[in-house]
Design a protein around this motif. Structure first.
Motif, PDB file in Angstrom:
ATOM      1  N   LEU A  86       0.903  -1.387   0.146  1.00 28.97           N
ATOM      2  CA  LEU A  86      -0.011   0.003   0.032  1.00 28.97           C
ATOM      3  C   LEU A  86       0.847   1.232   0.061  1.00 28.97           C
ATOM      4  O   LEU A  86       0.508   2.242  -0.756  1.00 28.97           O
ATOM      5  CB  LEU A  86      -0.887  -0.063   1.131  1.00 28.97           C
ATOM      6  CG  LEU A  86      -1.968   1.096   1.336  1.00 28.97           C
ATOM      7  CD1 LEU A  86      -2.799   1.035   0.207  1.00 28.97           C
ATOM      8  CD2 LEU A  86      -2.596   1.214   2.704  1.00 28.97           C
ATOM      9  N   TYR A  87       1.944   1.158   0.735  1.00 30.53           N
ATOM     10  CA  TYR A  87       2.776   2.371   0.953  1.00 30.53           C
ATOM     11  C   TYR A  87       3.401   2.751  -0.627  1.00 30.53           C
ATOM     12  O   TYR A  87       3.749   3.701  -0.815  1.00 30.53           O
ATOM     13  CB  TYR A  87       3.845   1.965   2.045  1.00 30.53           C
ATOM     14  CG  TYR A  87       4.901   3.098   2.228  1.00 30.53           C
ATOM     15  CD1 TYR A  87       4.766   4.312   2.745  1.00 30.53           C
ATOM     16  CD2 TYR A  87       6.372   2.948   1.617  1.00 30.53           C
ATOM     17  CE1 TYR A  87       5.549   5.322   2.935  1.00 30.53           C
ATOM     18  CE2 TYR A  87       7.282   3.592   1.712  1.00 30.53           C
ATOM     19  CZ  TYR A  87       7.099   4.944   2.400  1.00 30.53           C
ATOM     20  OH  TYR A  87       7.980   5.929   2.485  1.00 30.53           O
ATOM     21  N   LEU A  88       3.734   1.471  -1.327  1.00 28.14           N
ATOM     22  CA  LEU A  88       4.371   1.646  -2.238  1.00 28.14           C
ATOM     23  C   LEU A  88       3.359   2.129  -3.378  1.00 28.14           C
ATOM     24  O   LEU A  88       3.741   2.149  -4.916  1.00 28.14           O
ATOM     25  CB  LEU A  88       5.221   0.405  -2.784  1.00 28.14           C
ATOM     26  CG  LEU A  88       6.377   0.221  -1.756  1.00 28.14           C
ATOM     27  CD1 LEU A  88       6.956  -1.293  -2.139  1.00 28.14           C
ATOM     28  CD2 LEU A  88       7.680   1.273  -2.002  1.00 28.14           C
ATOM     29  N   GLY A  89       2.163   2.012  -3.373  1.00 20.90           N
ATOM     30  CA  GLY A  89       1.306   2.274  -4.259  1.00 20.90           C
ATOM     31  C   GLY A  89       0.673   1.166  -5.059  1.00 20.90           C
ATOM     32  O   GLY A  89       0.107   1.267  -6.081  1.00 20.90           O
ATOM     33  N   GLU A  90       1.223  -0.010  -4.771  1.00 24.48           N
ATOM     34  CA  GLU A  90       0.776  -1.264  -5.231  1.00 24.48           C
ATOM     35  C   GLU A  90      -0.616  -1.633  -4.797  1.00 24.48           C
ATOM     36  O   GLU A  90      -0.789  -2.807  -4.246  1.00 24.48           O
ATOM     37  CB  GLU A  90       1.840  -2.085  -5.194  1.00 24.48           C
ATOM     38  CG  GLU A  90       3.071  -1.795  -5.875  1.00 24.48           C
ATOM     39  CD  GLU A  90       4.116  -2.808  -5.372  1.00 24.48           C
ATOM     40  OE1 GLU A  90       4.131  -4.087  -4.478  1.00 24.48           O
ATOM     41  OE2 GLU A  90       5.449  -2.566  -5.740  1.00 24.48           O
ATOM     42  N   ASN A  91      -1.741  -1.080  -5.453  1.00 24.24           N
ATOM     43  CA  ASN A  91      -3.022  -1.371  -4.939  1.00 24.24           C
ATOM     44  C   ASN A  91      -3.496  -2.715  -4.854  1.00 24.24           C
ATOM     45  O   ASN A  91      -4.280  -3.219  -4.198  1.00 24.24           O
ATOM     46  CB  ASN A  91      -4.045  -0.268  -5.387  1.00 24.24           C
ATOM     47  CG  ASN A  91      -3.665   1.103  -4.722  1.00 24.24           C
ATOM     48  OD1 ASN A  91      -3.243   1.077  -3.525  1.00 24.24           O
ATOM     49  ND2 ASN A  91      -4.100   1.972  -5.412  1.00 24.24           N
ATOM     50  N   ARG A  93      -2.149  -5.567  -5.529  1.00 26.92           N
ATOM     51  CA  ARG A  93      -1.273  -6.487  -4.510  1.00 26.92           C
ATOM     52  C   ARG A  93      -1.742  -6.111  -3.036  1.00 26.92           C
ATOM     53  O   ARG A  93      -1.836  -7.404  -2.466  1.00 26.92           O
ATOM     54  CB  ARG A  93       0.425  -6.147  -4.691  1.00 26.92           C
ATOM     55  CG  ARG A  93       1.311  -7.185  -3.822  1.00 26.92           C
ATOM     56  CD  ARG A  93       2.560  -7.392  -4.611  1.00 26.92           C
ATOM     57  NE  ARG A  93       3.332  -8.268  -4.317  1.00 26.92           N
ATOM     58  CZ  ARG A  93       4.035  -8.301  -2.912  1.00 26.92           C
ATOM     59  NH1 ARG A  93       4.177  -7.131  -2.275  1.00 26.92           N
ATOM     60  NH2 ARG A  93       4.476  -9.284  -2.364  1.00 26.92           N
ATOM     61  N   TYR A  94      -1.822  -4.806  -2.529  1.00 26.98           N
ATOM     62  CA  TYR A  94      -2.345  -4.791  -1.488  1.00 26.98           C
ATOM     63  C   TYR A  94      -3.855  -5.550  -1.299  1.00 26.98           C
ATOM     64  O   TYR A  94      -3.906  -6.356  -0.344  1.00 26.98           O
ATOM     65  CB  TYR A  94      -2.682  -3.265  -0.998  1.00 26.98           C
ATOM     66  CG  TYR A  94      -3.343  -2.982  -0.047  1.00 26.98           C
ATOM     67  CD1 TYR A  94      -2.777  -3.083   1.586  1.00 26.98           C
ATOM     68  CD2 TYR A  94      -4.643  -2.647   0.145  1.00 26.98           C
ATOM     69  CE1 TYR A  94      -3.518  -2.843   2.581  1.00 26.98           C
ATOM     70  CE2 TYR A  94      -5.470  -2.649   1.017  1.00 26.98           C
ATOM     71  CZ  TYR A  94      -5.087  -2.327   2.421  1.00 26.98           C
ATOM     72  OH  TYR A  94      -5.673  -2.364   3.572  1.00 26.98           O
ATOM     73  N   ASN A  95      -4.720  -5.369  -2.093  1.00 23.77           N
ATOM     74  CA  ASN A  95      -5.793  -5.994  -1.918  1.00 23.77           C
ATOM     75  C   ASN A  95      -5.669  -7.584  -1.931  1.00 23.77           C
ATOM     76  O   ASN A  95      -6.303  -8.339  -1.105  1.00 23.77           O
ATOM     77  CB  ASN A  95      -6.708  -5.661  -3.155  1.00 23.77           C
ATOM     78  CG  ASN A  95      -7.346  -4.243  -3.016  1.00 23.77           C
ATOM     79  OD1 ASN A  95      -7.365  -3.559  -2.214  1.00 23.77           O
ATOM     80  ND2 ASN A  95      -7.410  -3.687  -4.222  1.00 23.77           N
ATOM     81  N   ASP A  96      -4.853  -8.018  -2.741  1.00 19.54           N
ATOM     82  CA  ASP A  96      -4.650  -9.615  -2.822  1.00 19.54           C
ATOM     83  C   ASP A  96      -3.997 -10.123  -1.601  1.00 19.54           C
ATOM     84  O   ASP A  96      -4.573 -11.130  -1.029  1.00 19.54           O
ATOM     85  CB  ASP A  96      -3.716  -9.874  -3.694  1.00 19.54           C
ATOM     86  CG  ASP A  96      -4.298  -9.816  -5.405  1.00 19.54           C
ATOM     87  OD1 ASP A  96      -5.527  -9.836  -5.550  1.00 19.54           O
ATOM     88  OD2 ASP A  96      -3.410  -9.955  -6.333  1.00 19.54           O
ATOM     89  N   LEU A  97      -2.987  -9.304  -0.714  1.00 21.32           N
ATOM     90  CA  LEU A  97      -2.517  -9.827   0.357  1.00 21.32           C
ATOM     91  C   LEU A  97      -3.550  -9.538   1.584  1.00 21.32           C
ATOM     92  O   LEU A  97      -3.635 -10.300   2.416  1.00 21.32           O
ATOM     93  CB  LEU A  97      -1.289  -8.982   0.550  1.00 21.32           C
ATOM     94  CG  LEU A  97      -0.058  -9.515  -0.268  1.00 21.32           C
ATOM     95  CD1 LEU A  97       1.153  -8.307  -0.072  1.00 21.32           C
ATOM     96  CD2 LEU A  97       0.509 -10.727   0.118  1.00 21.32           C
ATOM     97  N   MET A  98      -4.610  -8.704   1.342  1.00 24.20           N
ATOM     98  CA  MET A  98      -5.524  -8.252   2.412  1.00 24.20           C
ATOM     99  C   MET A  98      -6.484  -9.439   2.448  1.00 24.20           C
ATOM    100  O   MET A  98      -7.080  -9.936   3.512  1.00 24.20           O
ATOM    101  CB  MET A  98      -5.921  -7.176   2.479  1.00 24.20           C
ATOM    102  CG  MET A  98      -4.987  -5.896   3.179  1.00 24.20           C
ATOM    103  SD  MET A  98      -4.213  -6.452   4.626  1.00 24.20           S
ATOM    104  CE  MET A  98      -5.815  -5.844   5.551  1.00 24.20           C
ATOM    105  N   VAL A  99      -6.790  -9.916   1.197  1.00 24.33           N
ATOM    106  CA  VAL A  99      -7.690 -10.974   1.309  1.00 24.33           C
ATOM    107  C   VAL A  99      -7.207 -12.115   1.856  1.00 24.33           C
ATOM    108  O   VAL A  99      -7.946 -12.978   2.734  1.00 24.33           O
ATOM    109  CB  VAL A  99      -8.141 -11.464  -0.195  1.00 24.33           C
ATOM    110  CG1 VAL A  99      -8.798 -12.724  -0.307  1.00 24.33           C
ATOM    111  CG2 VAL A  99      -9.022 -10.290  -0.736  1.00 24.33           C
TER     112      VAL A  99
END
Length: 126
Positions: A86-91, A93-99
């Motif tokens: 998220l910090y890197l703006g990789e939204n 990837r963020y969503n996939d990891l949060m799932v």
């Protein structure tokens, strides 16, 4: 993932999987937020739960035991990697990891509730 049930173990695992520019203190704060949320939502008021909400500061020892122990310790890796993304703006990837993190948290919550009955009356969450 290896058995990573300590603060230092999670940080070392994430750094090995995904080199990043986050400071040690930022990682500790991020992990502390997660353990606090887990305690608030799933552990507070249950038998065998820690009496206090876990909070880790920058001086916390590397061998500090985390709330979720093996086999649920992957929650921390998903959480920390997601927040770095998220910090890197990789939204995406963020969503996939949060799932993945939320799925792991649900398994932990179900297991914890089954093994640790409530200590008192009913508790409502709003």
């Amino acid at each position: 993932m290896d058995n990573i049930t300590t603060l230092g173990g999670v940080i070392a695992e994430v750094d090995a999987l995904e080199p990043n520019a986050w400071s040690h203190d930022e990682k500790v704060r991020c992990i502390s937020r997660l353990d606090g949320q887990l305690w608030d939502r799933h552990c507070q008021g249950r038998t065998g739960a820690p009496e206090r909400r876990p909070m880790y500061g920058p001086d916390a020892p590397e061998d500090t035991a985390l709330l979720c122990q093996h086999p649920y310790d992957g929650i921390y890796v998903y959480w920390l990697m997601a927040h770095i993304a998220l910090y890197l703006g990789e939204n995406d990837r963020y969503n996939d990891l949060m799932v993945k993190c939320e799925e792991a948290k649900a398994v932990f919550a179900d297991s914890y509730a089954a093994e640790h009955p409530r200590t008192g009356g009913t508790r409502f969450l709003f």
